[in-house]
Design a protein around this motif. Structure first.
Motif, PDB file in Angstrom:
ATOM      1  N   THR A 265       4.691 -18.581  85.959  1.00  0.00           N
ATOM      2  CA  THR A 265       6.141 -18.602  85.873  1.00  0.00           C
ATOM      3  C   THR A 265       7.054 -17.783  86.806  1.00  0.00           C
ATOM      4  O   THR A 265       6.416 -16.793  87.056  1.00  0.00           O
ATOM      5  CB  THR A 265       6.945 -18.867  85.319  1.00  0.00           C
ATOM      6  OG1 THR A 265       6.461 -17.335  84.004  1.00  0.00           O
ATOM      7  CG2 THR A 265       5.879 -19.518  84.010  1.00  0.00           C
TER       8      THR A 265
ATOM      9  N   ASP B  97       9.718 -16.716  86.200  1.00  0.00           N
ATOM     10  CA  ASP B  97       9.993 -15.316  85.277  1.00  0.00           C
ATOM     11  C   ASP B  97       8.436 -14.334  84.949  1.00  0.00           C
ATOM     12  O   ASP B  97       8.926 -13.078  84.830  1.00  0.00           O
ATOM     13  CB  ASP B  97       9.856 -15.732  83.152  1.00  0.00           C
ATOM     14  CG  ASP B  97      10.924 -16.744  83.674  1.00  0.00           C
ATOM     15  OD1 ASP B  97      12.378 -16.801  83.682  1.00  0.00           O
ATOM     16  OD2 ASP B  97      11.059 -17.719  83.096  1.00  0.00           O
TER      17      ASP B  97
ATOM     18  N   ARG C  66       9.803 -10.417  85.721  1.00  0.00           N
ATOM     19  CA  ARG C  66       9.256  -9.450  84.898  1.00  0.00           C
ATOM     20  C   ARG C  66       8.494  -8.458  85.190  1.00  0.00           C
ATOM     21  O   ARG C  66       8.837  -7.266  85.390  1.00  0.00           O
ATOM     22  CB  ARG C  66       8.461  -9.785  83.919  1.00  0.00           C
ATOM     23  CG  ARG C  66       9.243 -10.847  82.758  1.00  0.00           C
ATOM     24  CD  ARG C  66       8.877 -10.919  81.690  1.00  0.00           C
ATOM     25  NE  ARG C  66       7.250 -11.431  81.604  1.00  0.00           N
ATOM     26  CZ  ARG C  66       6.826 -12.979  81.262  1.00  0.00           C
ATOM     27  NH1 ARG C  66       8.607 -13.434  81.352  1.00  0.00           N
ATOM     28  NH2 ARG C  66       5.776 -13.359  81.616  1.00  0.00           N
TER      29      ARG C  66
ATOM     30  N   PRO D 110      14.605 -11.715  91.209  1.00  0.00           N
ATOM     31  CA  PRO D 110      14.921 -13.535  91.000  1.00  0.00           C
ATOM     32  C   PRO D 110      14.319 -14.258  91.671  1.00  0.00           C
ATOM     33  O   PRO D 110      13.643 -14.987  92.635  1.00  0.00           O
ATOM     34  CB  PRO D 110      16.700 -13.134  90.711  1.00  0.00           C
ATOM     35  CG  PRO D 110      16.472 -12.032  92.074  1.00  0.00           C
ATOM     36  CD  PRO D 110      15.379 -11.169  92.105  1.00  0.00           C
ATOM     37  N   GLU D 111      13.824 -15.899  90.798  1.00  0.00           N
ATOM     38  CA  GLU D 111      13.330 -16.622  91.270  1.00  0.00           C
ATOM     39  C   GLU D 111      13.967 -17.191  93.223  1.00  0.00           C
ATOM     40  O   GLU D 111      13.308 -17.577  94.340  1.00  0.00           O
ATOM     41  CB  GLU D 111      14.213 -18.054  90.664  1.00  0.00           C
ATOM     42  CG  GLU D 111      12.930 -19.273  91.508  1.00  0.00           C
ATOM     43  CD  GLU D 111      13.312 -20.635  90.820  1.00  0.00           C
ATOM     44  OE1 GLU D 111      13.350 -21.829  91.575  1.00  0.00           O
ATOM     45  OE2 GLU D 111      14.373 -20.383  89.250  1.00  0.00           O
TER      46      GLU D 111
ATOM     47  N   HIS E 122       7.799 -22.874  86.005  1.00  0.00           N
ATOM     48  CA  HIS E 122      10.073 -22.288  85.135  1.00  0.00           C
ATOM     49  C   HIS E 122       9.545 -22.237  83.373  1.00  0.00           C
ATOM     50  O   HIS E 122       9.405 -23.197  82.598  1.00  0.00           O
ATOM     51  CB  HIS E 122      10.760 -23.542  85.119  1.00  0.00           C
ATOM     52  CG  HIS E 122      11.383 -23.540  86.558  1.00  0.00           C
ATOM     53  ND1 HIS E 122      10.463 -24.584  87.639  1.00  0.00           N
ATOM     54  CD2 HIS E 122      12.250 -23.278  87.905  1.00  0.00           C
ATOM     55  CE1 HIS E 122      11.025 -24.558  88.928  1.00  0.00           C
ATOM     56  NE2 HIS E 122      11.904 -23.508  89.214  1.00  0.00           N
ATOM     57  N   GLN E 123       9.483 -21.303  83.446  1.00  0.00           N
ATOM     58  CA  GLN E 123       9.397 -20.780  81.630  1.00  0.00           C
ATOM     59  C   GLN E 123      10.303 -21.717  80.811  1.00  0.00           C
ATOM     60  O   GLN E 123       9.910 -22.237  80.208  1.00  0.00           O
ATOM     61  CB  GLN E 123       9.824 -19.375  81.435  1.00  0.00           C
ATOM     62  CG  GLN E 123       9.522 -19.046  80.438  1.00  0.00           C
ATOM     63  CD  GLN E 123       8.012 -19.405  79.763  1.00  0.00           C
ATOM     64  OE1 GLN E 123       7.307 -19.076  80.883  1.00  0.00           O
ATOM     65  NE2 GLN E 123       6.790 -19.693  78.677  1.00  0.00           N
ATOM     66  N   LYS E 124      11.154 -21.821  80.846  1.00  0.00           N
ATOM     67  CA  LYS E 124      12.847 -22.632  80.290  1.00  0.00           C
ATOM     68  C   LYS E 124      12.140 -24.337  80.226  1.00  0.00           C
ATOM     69  O   LYS E 124      12.684 -24.562  78.938  1.00  0.00           O
ATOM     70  CB  LYS E 124      13.891 -22.662  80.582  1.00  0.00           C
ATOM     71  CG  LYS E 124      14.126 -23.146  81.777  1.00  0.00           C
ATOM     72  CD  LYS E 124      15.829 -22.999  82.592  1.00  0.00           C
ATOM     73  CE  LYS E 124      16.109 -23.541  83.898  1.00  0.00           C
ATOM     74  NZ  LYS E 124      17.167 -22.814  84.647  1.00  0.00           N
TER      75      LYS E 124
END
Length: 93
Positions: free
Chosen positions: A25, A27, A31, A36-37, A67-69
């Motif tokens: 992801t 994310d 991390r 950022p994306e 996308h983690q969400k």
């Protein structure tokens, strides 16, 4: 974008590799590298041929695993497909 300038070639290669992996992801990239994306997309656009970038963007936009969400209700046990080669430098896995 300033962070992207400070990255080593090895780090850029790793980010590109992670961006290509279907199950990694954005994310996870954030991390590990703090990118950022939107900056990953800028890096991919800058470092890849235009046709490769367009192919990657088309592929990424149709994958909810990037996308983690979007996969929040599904347990994620790995960040890459089991068919992909093992990567020992990944700090997350």
């Amino acid at each position: 974008m300033n962070l992207l300038i400070q990255l080593s070639d090895r780090e850029k290669d790793r980010i590109i590799e992670m961006a290509w992996e279907d199950r990694t992801t954005f994310d996870a990239i954030f991390r590990q590298f703090g990118i950022p994306e939107k900056d990953v997309i800028k890096l991919m656009r800058r470092e890849m041929k235009e046709s490769s970038f367009k192919m990657w963007r088309k592929r990424v936009q149709s994958r909810k695993t990037k996308h983690q969400k979007l996969i929040a209700n599904q347990p994620v046990k790995r960040f890459k497909c089991y068919r992909q080669k093992s990567i020992s430098q990944n700090k997350i896995t």
